[in-house]
Design an enzyme around this catalytic site. Structure first.
Site, mmCIF file in Angstrom:
data_model
loop_
_atom_site.group_PDB
_atom_site.id
_atom_site.type_symbol
_atom_site.label_atom_id
_atom_site.label_comp_id
_atom_site.label_asym_id
_atom_site.label_seq_id
_atom_site.Cartn_x
_atom_site.Cartn_y
_atom_site.Cartn_z
ATOM 1 N N ASP A 20 -4.571 -4.931 5.810
ATOM 2 C CA ASP A 20 -4.893 -5.789 4.676
ATOM 3 C C ASP A 20 -3.736 -6.756 4.439
ATOM 4 O O ASP A 20 -2.572 -6.384 4.585
ATOM 5 C CB ASP A 20 -5.130 -4.938 3.427
ATOM 6 C CG ASP A 20 -5.774 -5.724 2.290
ATOM 7 O OD1 ASP A 20 -6.435 -6.738 2.578
ATOM 8 O OD2 ASP A 20 -5.620 -5.306 1.130
ATOM 9 N N MET A 26 -0.077 0.970 5.021
ATOM 10 C CA MET A 26 -0.835 1.302 6.218
ATOM 11 C C MET A 26 -2.033 0.363 6.332
ATOM 12 O O MET A 26 -2.617 -0.041 5.332
ATOM 13 C CB MET A 26 -1.303 2.746 6.145
ATOM 14 C CG MET A 26 -1.776 3.333 7.463
ATOM 15 S SD MET A 26 -2.016 5.114 7.330
ATOM 16 C CE MET A 26 -2.223 5.545 9.063
ATOM 17 N N HIS A 41 -2.801 -0.976 -3.367
ATOM 18 C CA HIS A 41 -3.931 -0.088 -3.141
ATOM 19 C C HIS A 41 -3.715 1.188 -3.952
ATOM 20 O O HIS A 41 -3.122 2.155 -3.476
ATOM 21 C CB HIS A 41 -4.058 0.249 -1.653
ATOM 22 C CG HIS A 41 -4.315 -0.940 -0.799
ATOM 23 N ND1 HIS A 41 -3.961 -0.996 0.536
ATOM 24 C CD2 HIS A 41 -4.887 -2.137 -1.077
ATOM 25 C CE1 HIS A 41 -4.319 -2.171 1.036
ATOM 26 N NE2 HIS A 41 -4.880 -2.873 0.076
ATOM 27 N N SER A 86 0.854 -1.183 0.000
ATOM 28 C CA SER A 86 0.000 0.000 0.000
ATOM 29 C C SER A 86 0.893 1.237 0.000
ATOM 30 O O SER A 86 1.659 1.437 -0.938
ATOM 31 C CB SER A 86 -0.950 -0.021 1.197
ATOM 32 O OG SER A 86 -1.889 1.034 1.114
ATOM 33 N N THR A 87 0.860 2.053 1.038
ATOM 34 C CA THR A 87 1.669 3.263 1.079
ATOM 35 C C THR A 87 3.159 2.921 0.963
ATOM 36 O O THR A 87 3.672 2.113 1.715
ATOM 37 C CB THR A 87 1.429 4.031 2.392
ATOM 38 O OG1 THR A 87 0.027 4.200 2.569
ATOM 39 C CG2 THR A 87 2.108 5.386 2.362
#
Length: 372
Positions: A304, A301, A211, A184-185
């Site tokens: 998930d 973050m 994401h 993600s991030t």
């Protein structure tokens, strides 16, 4: 340094439009946890003010005179690193520029509205303030080398491949290993680093779940293909996964594998706030591949991939997580580790070799009789 609870998060706004600077300032200052401490009109201002003001977070436009946002981001991250959130129309119209900023170390992005001069930034108020608060918590490092990808390493020697990484059952199922990678991030730079380090002859299929919006996954596929030693494509519904291929899940869909090893894309609602959902992809890989599954949880973050990592472990597969020192956000890996769903915790630079080592071991153990 992460701001304490007793003071506001200090924000530097950088945009060549005086109108946009005013709108951003009003939005940011309207939040009781945020305050604008300076404004810059181009990349040169951004670099100078980042050093002089040492803000907790910077909003950065991309298309600016003298020194653009990409050049400014690279200089800031290599000299006086601060968390940066890209706020630019480029984030909507030119995903390549925003992805480049993320590779250089920017934390996240917020697209400007596309309604011309009548920019109603109130529509993105919630997104902007949330991402600024999140970015202010990120531990940044003095580096802009996230875009400097490694030369793929040499294939592992037979002795290294044979090294003990756990006992594996042998079965001539005809299936091959499947690697599922979630991020993600900070994910674009981390995924590019891992993918660039895989060997050209790789006897596994690789599924990437990040994401990011659909327009960004389309562009990210192009960028990955430029540096990957393996073919890269955005996953398509009903195609059968193949060895030696890298499939990127479209940002608009969840991805699952069917019982016959075909890709199923689902545009249904978000799962625990995410679409695509790494949990959903990991769980289906676990169900289909069993002990041939390898899950990799990279920077990001939230939590998930934790449930999915548990599923891979329960099916006899293997899970690798990125360590805290090399993660931009140690959320997703940390949650998977806390859930006891991880076999190895490694620095980003070690993950490609670990994936290859595991996959080669699996390929030998599960090869049909007479092939091993």
């Amino acid at each position: 340094m992460t701001p304490g609870l007793d003071r506001k998060i200090r924000v530097l706004v950088v945009d060549d439009s005086a109108f946009m600077c005013k709108v951003l300032q009003e939005i940011i200052n309207s939040d009781p946890q945020l305050e604008v401490v300076g404004q810059g009109r181009d990349g040169r201002d951004a670099v100078a003010l980042a050093e002089a003001l040492r803000p907790d977070v910077i909003t950065m436009d991309i298309n600016m005179p003298h020194l653009d946002g990409l050049q400014a981001t690279e200089l800031i991250m290599s000299q006086h690193p601060r968390p940066i959130v890209i706020v630019s129309s480029e984030s909507r119209e030119g995903a390549a520029s925003t992805l480049k900023a993320l590779e250089l170390g920017a934390i996240d992005f917020v697209p400007k509205p596309s309604s011309g001069i009548d920019l109603d930034m109130k529509n993105v108020r919630e997104d902007l303030t949330r991402k600024l608060k999140m970015a202010a918590k990120v531990r940044v490092v003095r580096t802009a080398t996230r875009s400097k990808l490694p030369v793929p390493h040499a294939p592992l020697s037979p002795s290294a491949v044979a090294a003990n990484i756990g006992e594996l059952p042998t079965q001539g199922s005809g299936k091959f290993p499947i690697v599922a990678i979630a991020a993600s991030t900070g994910g674009p730079a981390a995924v590019m680093r891992v993918v660039a380090g895989l060997p050209a002859e790789f006897p596994a299929a690789t599924i990437l779940v990040l994401h990011m919006p659909e327009t960004f996954t389309k562009q990210f596929t192009v960028q990955l293909a430029e540096i990957a030693p393996l073919p890269v494509k955005e996953a398509e519904a009903q195609e059968a996964v193949q060895q030696g291929m890298i499939y990127l899940c479209p940002g608009s869909h969840h991805l699952r594998l069917t019982s016959s090893g075909r890709i199923l894309l689902d545009s249904g609602p978000r799962v625990e706030g995410y679409r695509p959902s790494a949990d959903m992809a990991f769980e289906s890989v676990a169900e289909y591949s069993r002990a041939l599954a390898l899950g990799v949880v990279l920077t990001g973050m939230g939590n998930d991939a934790t449930r999915g990592a548990r599923a891979i472990k329960a099916a006899g597969g293997y899970v690798i997580a990125q360590d805290e020192a090399t993660s931009m956000i140690f959320g997703m890996p940390a949650e998977a580790i806390k859930a006891r769903a991880v076999d190895e915790v490694l620095g980003l630079g070690e993950i490609s070799a670990a994936i290859e080592k595991r996959v080669m071991k699996l390929s030998r153990a599960f090869a049909p009789a007479g092939v091993r």
